[in-house]
Write an enzyme that holds these catalytic residues in place. Structure first.
Site: not given
Ligand code: BGC
Length: 443
Positions: A167, A355
């Site tokens: 990110e 993610e």
């Molecule tokens: C990031 C994580 C973060 C997650 C939840 C993503 O933007 O890679 O580090 O904890 O979102 O906010």
């Protein structure tokens, strides 16, 4: 009913964690300080004045946590390497204990039948490099590729899946433009300079891995949002296009050889003042996959500030939105639309969701966490993935953020995203309803 088999035999089912948010052990065994160690020293900057302490103790509990991931039925484990554990000062002397530690983590993944996906940068820049200007110093290209070379040389025997960066828009936008995250720097020039160097590092970092390990599977993980204009007025629609360019195109298109999205934001061309001859080519790399990370929808409207963007998000709390515990607009249907958006780039070979997660306040009651909303969230997101696959989009993985509750940057320990609950007083783990559902689904 949705079934695992529908996603294909080679689908990657994973979880993602990150070094700073999970490991703790900030100065153990020779590790140097990172910008996030510095930032979290001042607990007044963290929600509820939370102290990171040992985070979720992945440094010492990695064997148990990785075993938990296997127990959930997953086949992939994504974690990040802390640069300052390998190189305490970012450059120079290598810390052998750091290398040994990650080799143990990698071995542990493999012995649990989990394919490691290694993120090389998840925001925890060595403080010593920030002291030299951090991402705004062009020397970072050399520092970063040197660090990558050390990682590939030391871990490449067992690791073939690499995520060069996590990110970039989050850490440059929040850390080098808004001053909200470490290293708390602000201003449009600071941001654009850091951003351009980040793009170079992604492409040249990818090329470095390819040079050392020709068969590697190399990608980046990009944040993205589903963006809608508040209404159909041409002014607001154009505003939404600019936000889309910033959030979904800015860090992708240069890598694909398309340059920065000047088409909808001509004023962005001031970034060219940070170019050196040959950069247009240097920014390009043929990634094997693009990881996308979608957490929330953005509703956009025209605005006189900030410059270049001339657009603003309408706060989700002021409109009808389904909010998570960070007041973000949770909108699973946006995922299909985003997958469709990315599938229009012929240069992208494969998409992975590197993610996906949601935070809600979870309650531990008699050893149970009944987080049905999180279970439903992942079910809905997976339906969007299936829909995309049916339409012929090459999407082959879903990594949940995250395995165990951890430290959510400036928001401290309050937002819980895990499939597994952590009592931060005792570090006790309890598999939540969502974890149990996942396990049953993957069986
Ligand atoms: C990031 C994580 C973060 C997650 C939840 C993503 O933007 O890679 O580090 O904890 O979102 O906010």
């Amino acid at each position: 009913m949705m079934k695992r088999e529908q996603f294909g035999a080679n689908f990657k089912w994973g979880v993602t964690i990150s070094a700073f948010q999970n490991e703790g052990a900030a100065s153990a065994d020779g590790k140097g300080p990172s910008i996030w160690d510095t930032f979290t020293e001042n607990i007044e900057q963290i929600k509820n004045n939370d102290r990171i302490g040992e985070a979720s103790q992945f440094y010492t509990r990695y064997e148990d946590d990785i075993a938990l991931a296997r127990q959930l039925g997953l086949n992939t484990f994504r974690f990040s390497i802390s640069w300052s554990r390998i190189l305490p000062f970012g450059i120079g002397k290598i810390n052998q204990s750091g290398i040994d530690y990650y080799n143990r983590v990698i071995d542990c993944c493999l012995s649990n039948g989990l394919m490691p996906f290694v993120t090389l940068y998840h925001w925890d820049l060595p403080q010593a490099l920030e002291d030299k200007g951090g991402w705004t110093n062009r020397d970072i290209v050399e520092w970063f590729t040197n660090y990558i070379e050390i990682c590939v040389t030391n871990f490449g025997k067992l690791v073939t899946n690499w995520i060069v960066m996590n990110e970039p828009m989050s850490f440059t936008g929040l850390g080098y433009f808004m001053g909200y995250h470490a290293p708390q720097r602000t201003g449009i020039n600071t941001f654009l300079k850091a951003a351009h160097h980040t793009v170079l590092c992604m492409a040249l970092g990818g090329a470095k891995i390819r040079e050392l390990q020709p068969h590697a599977n190399i990608g980046v993980a990009l944040s993205c949002s589903y963006i809608q204009p508040v209404n159909q007025s041409p002014k607001n629609r154009r505003a939404a296009k600019r936000i889309e360019a910033m959030l979904n195109r800015f860090y992708l298109e240069p890598l694909l050889g398309l340059g920065y999205p000047f088409d909808v934001m001509p004023a962005l061309s001031i970034i060219k003042s940070f170019f050196k001859d040959g950069d247009k080519q240097r920014m390009v790399f043929d990634f094997d996959f693009i990881g996308i990370q979608y957490y929330f929808r953005v509703v956009a409207k025209h605005s006189l500030t900030p410059p270049i963007l001339f657009a603003k998000e309408i706060e989700p709390t002021t409109r009808k939105a389904k909010l998570n515990s960070m007041d973000l607009d949770v909108y699973p249907k946006g995922l299909y639309k985003l997958l469709k958006f990315y599938s229009r780039y012929p240069q992208i070979k494969e998409l992975l969701i590197t993610e996906s997660g949601v935070c809600y306040p979870d309650y531990l009651v008699r050893d149970h966490v009944y987080d049905v909303r999180r279970t439903r969230y992942h079910q809905k997101m997976l339906k969007q993935v299936l829909k995309a696959q049916r339409k012929g989009i090459n999407i082959n993985g879903y990594f949940i953020w995250t395995l165990v509750d951890n430290f959510e940057w400036r928001e401290g320990f309050e937002p819980r995203f895990g499939l597994v609950h952590v009592d931060f007083e005792t570090q006790k783990r309890t598999i939540k309803h969502s974890g149990r559902w996942l396990n049953a689904f993957l069986k």
